[in-house]
Enzyme design. Structure first.
Site, PDB file in Angstrom:
ATOM      1  N   HIS A 100       0.887  -1.163   0.000  1.00 42.55           N
ATOM      2  CA  HIS A 100       0.000   0.000   0.000  1.00 42.55           C
ATOM      3  C   HIS A 100       0.926   1.216   0.000  1.00 42.55           C
ATOM      4  O   HIS A 100       2.006   1.172   0.591  1.00 42.55           O
ATOM      5  CB  HIS A 100      -0.814   0.129   1.285  1.00 42.55           C
ATOM      6  CG  HIS A 100      -1.726  -0.997   1.621  1.00 42.55           C
ATOM      7  ND1 HIS A 100      -1.302  -2.123   2.257  1.00 42.55           N
ATOM      8  CD2 HIS A 100      -3.070  -1.127   1.465  1.00 42.55           C
ATOM      9  CE1 HIS A 100      -2.341  -2.921   2.459  1.00 42.55           C
ATOM     10  NE2 HIS A 100      -3.417  -2.347   1.991  1.00 42.55           N
ATOM     11  N   ASP A 103       2.319   1.978   3.387  1.00 39.69           N
ATOM     12  CA  ASP A 103       3.278   1.023   3.995  1.00 39.69           C
ATOM     13  C   ASP A 103       4.696   1.477   3.695  1.00 39.69           C
ATOM     14  O   ASP A 103       5.574   1.392   4.544  1.00 39.69           O
ATOM     15  CB  ASP A 103       3.197  -0.381   3.379  1.00 39.69           C
ATOM     16  CG  ASP A 103       1.826  -0.968   3.368  1.00 39.69           C
ATOM     17  OD1 ASP A 103       1.035  -0.620   4.248  1.00 39.69           O
ATOM     18  OD2 ASP A 103       1.563  -1.792   2.460  1.00 39.69           O
TER      19      ASP A 103
HETATM   20  C1  XLS Z   1      -7.378  -6.583   4.646  1.00 40.21           C
HETATM   21  C2  XLS Z   1      -6.918  -6.850   3.302  1.00 40.21           C
HETATM   22  C3  XLS Z   1      -5.749  -5.986   2.857  1.00 40.21           C
HETATM   23  C4  XLS Z   1      -5.657  -6.028   1.369  1.00 40.21           C
HETATM   24  C5  XLS Z   1      -4.902  -4.903   0.768  1.00 40.21           C
HETATM   25  O1  XLS Z   1      -8.096  -7.369   5.251  1.00 40.21           O
HETATM   26  O2  XLS Z   1      -6.609  -8.204   3.192  1.00 40.21           O
HETATM   27  O3  XLS Z   1      -4.589  -6.387   3.483  1.00 40.21           O
HETATM   28  O4  XLS Z   1      -5.085  -7.218   0.928  1.00 40.21           O
HETATM   29  O5  XLS Z   1      -5.493  -3.670   1.001  1.00 40.21           O
END
Ligand code: XLS
Ligand code: NI
Ligand code: NI
Length: 438
Positions: A100, A103
């Protein structure tokens, strides 16, 4: 700075090895059904859990020991962390990573500042990608952590929040494009509701569709040809997430003329929360030509939330691989959207976790391929549906008969022919037999 100098490069040693820092099943160059394991599995390390999770939970503080991270939101720390992340991907022999925006790069005091920081970290990511050959499976934007998104992003009741989200995705698409990202993911974050009394659901879904159309238009404009993916999840953080499962996503995509532009990123723990199995979600997406990628994790059946644990269950991985071999992962990969437990706080635990997940998938792939080669399951299916190969079955499937003809046939025969056994226990035994064999 090297963070993992005491850890060797992880290599394949075979099933007899008892070295916890080696692969027992994942043999990247081994060919299965005409492709190498590496090509089938396209393993991906996720940046958020592996490099940003600190082990805090609603009841307690951070626990993770990450000596390379000074714990600040400085750009310098973000760039340094990025270099360490690539050291990890390389040691693990993982060909892909995913992130993301927030991140990899912290948020600044204004959008201009935030974008500048993102560009600075992206420079380091690009440099590290070029140096190591590790590629970006997908990028995405975090539109759920910052309090501005408390009512959602594209489905917010606040039009300016929609605008901010648009600006954020625009930037995330540009960076993903620049880094050669092969996909772009939308997980709904806070796109859903807590209470229908205060929610205009129709308006929110119209807005979500508008947002996706804008993303498609902008991708076309900048020449981003990666695959757009929606990641279904039924609940958490909201009581009801709009992208609740594969079927709901596909219905939404069709209703808003988006089907041709999106596939799905299916996550095991989300399937469980939706009351489905992962195999169900994958098969449903696959049969609609919408299987894009997977978030490989697992939940705890005793807990009702997204625990995001590493997948180590051979049966689960076999089931997943049976469907993936049937439909294929095109632009997608096996992304470990999974985190080490709060109690597993040492850096080496990150290796144990990923090695376990990669091995379980590699073994699942071998078992699934062996099951397919023997055709045992297929022959039960063929037998079970054999009546559809008859003249009657073919007429029904081709649409050349209707109720009147079928009634006439049954009036003449008096009753349908008896059905055969479902053989559930036999098929379960067939899978067990291959568990022992491979
Ligand atoms: C959250 C999601 C997130 C997505 C990416 O539950 O799994 O991690 O994979 O935004
Ligand atoms: Ni996910
Ligand atoms: Ni999740």
């Amino acid at each position: 700075m090297a963070a993992f100098s005491d850890i060797p490069k992880i290599v394949y040693e075979g099933p007899k090895s008892d070295n916890p820092l080696a692969f027992r099943w994942y043999n990247p160059e081994e060919v299965i059904e005409g492709k190498t394991m590496k090509e089938h599995l396209r393993f991906t390390v996720c940046y958020w859990h592996t490099f940003r999770a600190n082990g805090s939970d609603p009841f307690g503080a951070a626990t993770m020991q990450r000596p390379w991270d000074d714990g600040t939101e400085s750009v310098e720390n973000a760039c340094n962390r990025a270099r360490i992340a690539f050291e990890f991907f390389e040691k693990l022999d993982a060909p892909y990573y995913a992130f993301h925006d927030r991140d990899v790069a912290p948020e600044g005091d204004s959008l201009i500042e935030t974008n500048k920081i993102f560009d600075a970290v992206a420079d380091v990511l690009k440099e590290e990608q070029d140096r190591s050959g590790v590629k970006l499976l997908w990028g995405t934007a975090n539109m759920f952590s910052n309090p501005r998104f408390l009512h959602g992003a594209a489905t917010s009741c606040n039009a300016e929040v929609f605008a901010y989200a648009a600006a954020q995705v625009k930037k995330a698409l540009e960076v993903t494009h620049r880094l050669g990202g092969e996909n772009y993911v939308f997980w709904g974050g806070r796109e859903g509701y807590q209470n229908l009394y205060n929610t205009d659901m129709k308006r929110e879904l119209d807005h979500l569709a508008k947002f996706f159309h804008m993303a498609i238009d902008y991708a076309t404009e900048i020449g981003f040809t990666g695959q757009f993916l929606i990641e279904p999840k039924p609940k958490e953080p909201t009581k009801h997430q709009y992208d609740s499962d594969a079927a709901a996503c596909l219905n939404f995509l069709r209703a808003y003329d988006l089907k041709d532009h999106f596939k799905l990123n299916i996550e095991t723990n989300h399937a469980t929360l939706a009351g489905h199995t992962m195999m169900h979600e994958l098969d449903y997406a696959g049969m609609q030509d919408a299987l894009g990628s997977i978030d490989a994790n697992t939940g705890d059946l005793l807990l009702g939330w997204d625990t995001d644990q590493f997948p180590t269950d051979y049966y689960l991985c076999t089931q997943i691989m049976l469907v993936l071999l049937k439909y294929g992962l095109t632009s997608g990969g096996v992304n470990f959207d999974a985190k080490v437990r709060r109690e597993s706080f040492e850096p080496v635990d990150l290796f144990y976790a990923h090695i376990g997940g990669m091995d379980a998938f590699a073994k699942g792939l071998k078992i699934a391929a062996a099951i397919r080669a023997e055709q045992g399951l297929q022959s039960v299916i063929d037998e079970r549906y054999s009546s559809w190969g008859s003249e009657l079955g073919q007429k029904i499937e081709s649409g050349s008969v209707g109720f009147k003809e079928l009634e006439a046939l049954m009036l003449e025969k008096g009753d349908s022919a008896p059905s055969g056994s479902g053989r559930q226990e036999l098929v379960e035994n067939i899978v067990n037999r291959f568990m022992d064999k491979v």
